[in-house]
Design a protein around this motif. Structure first.
Motif, PDB file in Angstrom:
ATOM      1  N   GLU A   1       0.843  -1.193   0.000  1.00  6.31           N
ATOM      2  CA  GLU A   1       0.000   0.000   0.000  1.00  6.31           C
ATOM      3  C   GLU A   1       0.878   1.242   0.000  1.00  6.31           C
ATOM      4  OE1 GLU A   1      -2.550  -0.131   3.369  1.00  6.31           O
ATOM      5  OE2 GLU A   1      -3.599  -1.955   2.721  1.00  6.31           O
ATOM      6  N   VAL A   2       0.503   2.221  -0.790  1.00  5.54           N
ATOM      7  CA  VAL A   2       1.213   3.507  -0.820  1.00  5.54           C
ATOM      8  C   VAL A   2       0.534   4.448   0.165  1.00  5.54           C
ATOM      9  CG1 VAL A   2       1.868   5.489  -2.226  1.00  5.54           C
ATOM     10  CG2 VAL A   2       1.860   3.192  -3.226  1.00  5.54           C
ATOM     11  N   ASN A   3       1.312   4.992   1.093  1.00  7.73           N
ATOM     12  CA  ASN A   3       0.734   5.856   2.125  1.00  7.73           C
ATOM     13  C   ASN A   3       0.917   7.344   1.847  1.00  7.73           C
ATOM     14  OD1 ASN A   3      -0.352   3.804   3.799  1.00  7.73           O
ATOM     15  ND2 ASN A   3       1.702   3.374   4.588  1.00  7.73           N
ATOM     16  N   GLU A   4       2.076   7.738   1.330  1.00 11.49           N
ATOM     17  CA  GLU A   4       2.277   9.150   0.972  1.00 11.49           C
ATOM     18  C   GLU A   4       3.313   9.248  -0.137  1.00 11.49           C
ATOM     19  OE1 GLU A   4       1.342  12.671   3.571  1.00 11.49           O
ATOM     20  OE2 GLU A   4       3.518  12.586   3.797  1.00 11.49           O
ATOM     21  N   ILE A   5       3.262  10.366  -0.876  1.00 19.42           N
ATOM     22  CA  ILE A   5       4.130  10.562  -2.034  1.00 19.42           C
ATOM     23  C   ILE A   5       4.760  11.951  -1.983  1.00 19.42           C
ATOM     24  CG2 ILE A   5       2.903   8.947  -3.523  1.00 19.42           C
ATOM     25  CD1 ILE A   5       1.338  11.294  -4.696  1.00 19.42           C
ATOM     26  N   SER A   6       5.961  12.078  -2.573  1.00 12.99           N
ATOM     27  CA  SER A   6       6.630  13.383  -2.609  1.00 12.99           C
ATOM     28  C   SER A   6       7.796  13.353  -3.581  1.00 12.99           C
ATOM     29  CB  SER A   6       7.139  13.769  -1.217  1.00 12.99           C
ATOM     30  OG  SER A   6       7.717  15.054  -1.226  1.00 12.99           O
ATOM     31  N   TRP A   7       8.052  14.493  -4.222  1.00 11.86           N
ATOM     32  CA  TRP A   7       9.274  14.668  -5.009  1.00 11.86           C
ATOM     33  C   TRP A   7      10.406  15.122  -4.100  1.00 11.86           C
ATOM     34  CZ3 TRP A   7       5.099  15.273  -8.504  1.00 11.86           C
ATOM     35  CH2 TRP A   7       5.304  14.735  -9.786  1.00 11.86           C
TER      36      TRP A   7
END
Length: 359
Positions: free
Chosen positions: A192-198
């Motif tokens: 599961e993906v919980n958070e994303i960021s560059w």
């Protein structure tokens, strides 16, 4: 008349300056001074607030709520008030972000399977209160349909792309220059993906996972074919439990990861190694944020406080008392102001607070 107006403007500007702290502190000074700072309350949402975010200059604070709206707040230390409502989503606004190179453009991600782009300079239903122009509501300038119910969104630091993640762990990359979704969408099947960021360079893409890892991706785009390709370049075992949130510090030296075991780990960005860990919370870390100068990191969860710690030493600086579990915290980009919102009930439902004002 002119002299009186000039005097009034100068007095107001002076008051704003004295109410908002923009200088850095030594830890010993901060420990003594932070407890003396005040909190302001913003009321306007009718249901729980899921996300708060400052624009690049800190003149506007944006909020997204279960009540299907976003709101923009003008913050100057004197007249902190609602500026306008973002109207149009048909389901919860779960996360939002500002265009890094603009003070006026932002994107919202909603469970209604859309991303909407807004320009707060849009004028509609304007009125004037205490010499401050207020816009009742604005409509989106662009609406981008997405495959699922969106929960995460982030804008690349170079302002060229927007990434949005949904509840089914499907990632969509949007060309922010044309507001066109690139193909294919990326599906993460094993976690599961919980958070994303560059990262600060916009060259690498980070996501936190249910496996306790931070996955580091490179992104290759083809604007002519309107296509995108993600390639894993690193996989960092950041925790033995789920990793929930990730944040990059404004100096470009570190990133931090909040995990289900109530810890926050600090990572050297250039070496991709863990250099420190903070463990003052008792519940899974929901949200983290760095101060504008990179000296302090705040973390929050279901605990009765928001922790502020020194990035350099790990020393505890202050605990901001709260009455509910926090969903989002965000330090101001140039001052010691921390906006936060959570699972408030009764009169507190839908409220936003900003800590850091001087008396």
């Amino acid at each position: 008349m002119s002299s009186s107006s000039s005097s009034s403007s100068s007095s107001s500007s002076s008051k704003r300056s004295s109410n908002i702290l923009r200088k850095s502190f030594l830890n010993s000074e901060a420990i003594n001074f932070f407890p003396k700072l005040n909190t302001s309350v913003l009321l306007g949402h009718s249901q729980k607030v899921h996300s708060v975010a400052w624009n690049s200059s800190g003149t506007y604070l944006a909020s997204g709520s279960v009540d299907r709206t976003g709101k923009i707040w003008k913050i100057d230390g004197v007249n902190n008030q609602k500026y306008c409502t973002l109207q149009g989503h048909t389901a919860s606004v779960d996360q939002l972000c500002w265009q890094p190179e603009s003070d006026y453009i932002l994107a919202t991600a909603s469970a209604d399977k859309s991303v909407r782009i807004w320009d707060v300079r849009t004028t509609s239903n304007s009125n004037n209160s205490n010499n401050h122009s207020i816009i009742d509501s604005i409509s989106a300038t662009h609406i981008i349909q997405t495959p699922g119910e969106n929960i995460n969104i982030c804008w690349s630091p170079d302002s060229n792309y927007i990434a949005v993640g949904n509840k089914n762990d499907l990632l969509t990359i949007i060309d922010a220059r044309t507001f066109t979704p690139l193909k294919p969408n990326t599906k993460f099947k094993n976690f599961e993906v919980n958070e994303i960021s560059w990262d600060p360079t916009s060259e690498l893409f980070f996501l936190t996972s249910s496996l306790g890892k931070v996955e580091v991706m490179s992104i290759e785009t083809n604007n002519e074919k309107k296509s995108v390709n993600l390639t894993r370049v690193r996989s960092l075992q950041a925790n033995q439990t789920q990793c929930y949130c990730i944040e990059f510090d404004p100096t470009g030296n570190y990133f931090a990861v909040g995990s289900a075991d109530a810890s926050v780990s600090l990572w050297d960005l250039s070496e991709m190694t863990c250099v420190n860990s903070f463990g003052r919370l008792d519940w899974p870390v929901r949200t983290i944020s760095f101060s504008f100068d990179g000296k302090y990191i705040s973390s929050a969860s279901e605990d009765s406080f928001i922790d502020i710690s020194s990035v350099e030493t790990g020393e505890h600086i202050y605990a901001i008392p709260v009455k509910a579990a926090m969903t989002s915290i965000a330090w101001h980009p140039s001052a010691y102001l921390l906006a936060y919102a959570g699972d408030g009930h009764g009169r507190d439902e839908g409220s936003i607070r900003i800590y850091g004002f001087c008396s």
